[in-house]
Design a protein around this motif. Structure first.
Motif, short mmCIF file in Angstrom:
data_model
loop_
_atom_site.label_atom_id
_atom_site.label_comp_id
_atom_site.label_asym_id
_atom_site.label_seq_id
_atom_site.Cartn_x
_atom_site.Cartn_y
_atom_site.Cartn_z
N LEU A 171 0.83 -1.21 0.00
CA LEU A 171 0.00 0.00 0.00
C LEU A 171 0.87 1.26 0.00
O LEU A 171 0.50 2.28 -0.58
N GLY A 172 2.02 1.17 0.64
CA GLY A 172 2.89 2.35 0.74
C GLY A 172 3.94 2.39 -0.36
O GLY A 172 4.89 3.17 -0.27
N ASP A 173 3.76 1.57 -1.38
CA ASP A 173 4.78 1.43 -2.44
C ASP A 173 5.28 2.78 -2.96
O ASP A 173 6.48 3.00 -3.08
N TYR A 174 4.36 3.70 -3.28
CA TYR A 174 4.77 4.97 -3.88
C TYR A 174 5.44 5.88 -2.85
O TYR A 174 6.32 6.67 -3.19
N LEU A 175 5.02 5.76 -1.59
CA LEU A 175 5.67 6.55 -0.52
C LEU A 175 7.07 6.00 -0.26
O LEU A 175 8.00 6.74 0.09
N ILE A 176 7.22 4.69 -0.45
CA ILE A 176 8.51 4.06 -0.23
C ILE A 176 9.47 4.47 -1.35
O ILE A 176 10.60 4.88 -1.10
N THR A 177 8.98 4.40 -2.59
CA THR A 177 9.87 4.73 -3.71
C THR A 177 10.23 6.21 -3.69
O THR A 177 11.38 6.56 -3.94
N SER A 178 9.26 7.08 -3.43
CA SER A 178 9.60 8.50 -3.57
C SER A 178 10.12 9.12 -2.28
O SER A 178 10.92 10.04 -2.32
N GLY A 179 9.66 8.64 -1.13
CA GLY A 179 10.02 9.30 0.12
C GLY A 179 10.93 8.52 1.03
O GLY A 179 11.29 8.98 2.10
N GLY A 180 11.26 7.30 0.62
CA GLY A 180 12.16 6.48 1.43
C GLY A 180 11.54 5.94 2.71
O GLY A 180 12.23 5.60 3.66
N LEU A 181 10.19 5.86 2.73
CA LEU A 181 9.51 5.32 3.92
C LEU A 181 9.94 3.86 4.14
O LEU A 181 10.02 3.08 3.20
N LYS A 182 10.26 3.53 5.41
CA LYS A 182 10.72 2.16 5.68
C LYS A 182 9.82 1.46 6.68
O LYS A 182 9.48 2.00 7.73
N VAL A 183 9.46 0.22 6.32
CA VAL A 183 8.65 -0.62 7.21
C VAL A 183 9.49 -1.86 7.49
O VAL A 183 10.00 -2.48 6.56
N HIS A 184 9.65 -2.19 8.77
CA HIS A 184 10.53 -3.33 9.10
C HIS A 184 9.83 -4.34 10.00
O HIS A 184 9.25 -3.96 11.01
N PRO A 185 9.89 -5.64 9.64
CA PRO A 185 9.30 -6.65 10.52
C PRO A 185 10.27 -7.00 11.65
O PRO A 185 11.47 -7.10 11.42
N LEU A 186 9.75 -7.15 12.87
CA LEU A 186 10.58 -7.55 14.01
C LEU A 186 9.99 -8.81 14.61
O LEU A 186 9.09 -8.72 15.45
N VAL A 187 10.44 -9.97 14.14
CA VAL A 187 9.85 -11.22 14.64
C VAL A 187 10.93 -12.18 15.11
O VAL A 187 12.08 -12.10 14.66
N GLY A 188 10.55 -13.08 16.00
CA GLY A 188 11.47 -14.08 16.50
C GLY A 188 11.91 -15.01 15.37
O GLY A 188 11.30 -15.04 14.30
N GLY A 189 12.99 -15.74 15.61
CA GLY A 189 13.43 -16.72 14.62
C GLY A 189 14.25 -16.10 13.50
O GLY A 189 14.60 -16.77 12.54
N THR A 190 14.52 -14.80 13.58
CA THR A 190 15.37 -14.14 12.57
C THR A 190 16.58 -13.55 13.29
O THR A 190 16.59 -13.48 14.52
N SER A 191 17.56 -13.10 12.53
CA SER A 191 18.81 -12.61 13.13
C SER A 191 18.60 -11.33 13.93
O SER A 191 18.10 -10.32 13.40
N VAL A 192 19.01 -11.37 15.20
CA VAL A 192 18.90 -10.20 16.07
C VAL A 192 19.82 -9.09 15.56
O VAL A 192 19.45 -7.91 15.51
#
Ligand code: AMP
Length: 326
Positions: A171-192
């Motif tokens: 949904l934020g694709d255009y905001l990400i491409t033009s404005g550098g908006l970043k969304v990050h998942p923080l879940v267990g089982g991945t590298s700390v």
């Protein structure tokens, strides 16, 4: 502490109702001047919100809604969203807001604490994704991310957190491409370490499970001072899975002014306890419906199929081109 303030009522937040209106009117983030005055974030609309009535209404599509916020936004255009976000929503294949989106997005954007009670499959994920993206970017067409985390979404499982991250990214694709908006998942089982690095590089929104999110806050890798929104997705599931202590611990670390949005299919006592301890005079939207689910699901399945088809065709064309070149 927030829990004590919550019990003392809304006026604790900004003083009197007038102060609150003035506060919100003065803090409107309307970068798109041409839209100022006609949008959602106008003082007139805020006054309308203040005159909220608590009553149960059956809308013309037969959906019973118990809401303190009676205004219904039947189109995405009516919500006066950032146009880059609007483009993302249409590109994702959504034509009009679902029943819960028509009623819950506006109060979320206006900064109210919101309880949205509706079955899964009614469009709750996009409700909070759109609200967060709009809050982060405002109506600024030249939005540029400053890399400070403004919203945390908590989900009961890794899969759900990852799924919601994908929806937010789409949904934020255009905001990400033009404005550098970043969304990050923080879940267990991945590298700390990988998570710590990503957070150091700057993120606007994190979507995660309570354990990893709390861990990142404890390590001071996730900075909470700029946070505006805290979303509890599938709150009933989260509490029944034993995350209560961690959720309370996270709450205690958040700024006092944090806006809380809670989505849940049911309202068992432990969810009610969270709402009374941590939410201030929340707008409540209760959607009693079983329909829409299949309608929405089949619609988005169709969208997914179309997007897959498009990708396949693109790949085929690419392969043909490379063959020709060879
Ligand atoms: P959720 O309740 O968030 O799990 O959403 C259920 C399904 O409805 C998902 O497949 C969404 O992609 C889809 N959906 C959500 N909002 C809309 C909308 N406004 N129009 C069409 N489909 C939607």
């Amino acid at each position: 502490q927030r829990s004590t303030m919550a019990n003392e009522g809304t006026n604790q937040k900004y003083g009197t109702d007038d102060d609150e209106l003035a506060f919100r009117a003065n803090n409107l983030d309307i970068g798109d001047k041409e839209k100022a005055g006609s949008g959602l974030n106008t003082p007139e609309n805020l006054i309308q919100v203040e005159q909220k009535k608590s009553e149960s209404k059956t809308s013309k599509d037969g959906i019973e809604v118990t809401s303190d916020f009676q205004k219904v936004y039947e189109t995405f255009d009516d919500l006066k969203l950032n146009r880059l976000l609007l483009r993302g929503i249409f590109a994702y294949g959504f034509e009009k807001p679902s029943a819960i989106q028509q009623r819950a997005i506006a109060p979320c954007i206006l900064g109210y604490d919101v309880i949205a009670q509706a079955q899964s499959g009614t469009g709750k994920t996009a409700t909070f994704c759109i609200s967060i993206l709009q809050t982060v970017a405002g109506n600024d067409l030249d939005f540029r991310s400053n890399g400070l985390c403004k919203a945390i979404v908590l989900a009961p499982t890794r899969e759900l957190a990852q799924q919601s991250t994908k929806v937010m990214l789409a949904l934020g694709d255009y905001l990400i491409t033009s404005g550098g908006l970043k969304v990050h998942p923080l879940v267990g089982g991945t590298s700390v370490q990988a998570d710590i690095l990503s957070l150091q590089e700057g993120v606007d929104v994190v979507v995660g499970t309570p354990g990893r999110v709390f861990d990142m806050i404890q390590r001071r890798a996730l900075e909470v001072s700029s946070l505006k929104m805290f979303v509890l997705d599938e709150a009933d599931e989260m509490l029944s899975r034993g995350f209560k202590d961690q959720i309370y611990q996270i709450f205690m670390k958040l700024p006092n002014t944090i806006q809380v949005i809670l989505l849940s299919a049911t309202m068992p006592p432990d969810v009610l306890e969270v709402t009374t301890n941590f939410m201030r005079d929340p707008i409540q939207i209760l959607l009693k419906t079983e329909e829409h689910t299949s309608e929405l699901q089949s619609h988005s399945d169709l969208v997914c199929r179309l997007l897959l088809e498009k990708k396949k065709n693109k790949n085929k064309k690419k392969k043909k081109k490379t063959k020709k070149i060879q």
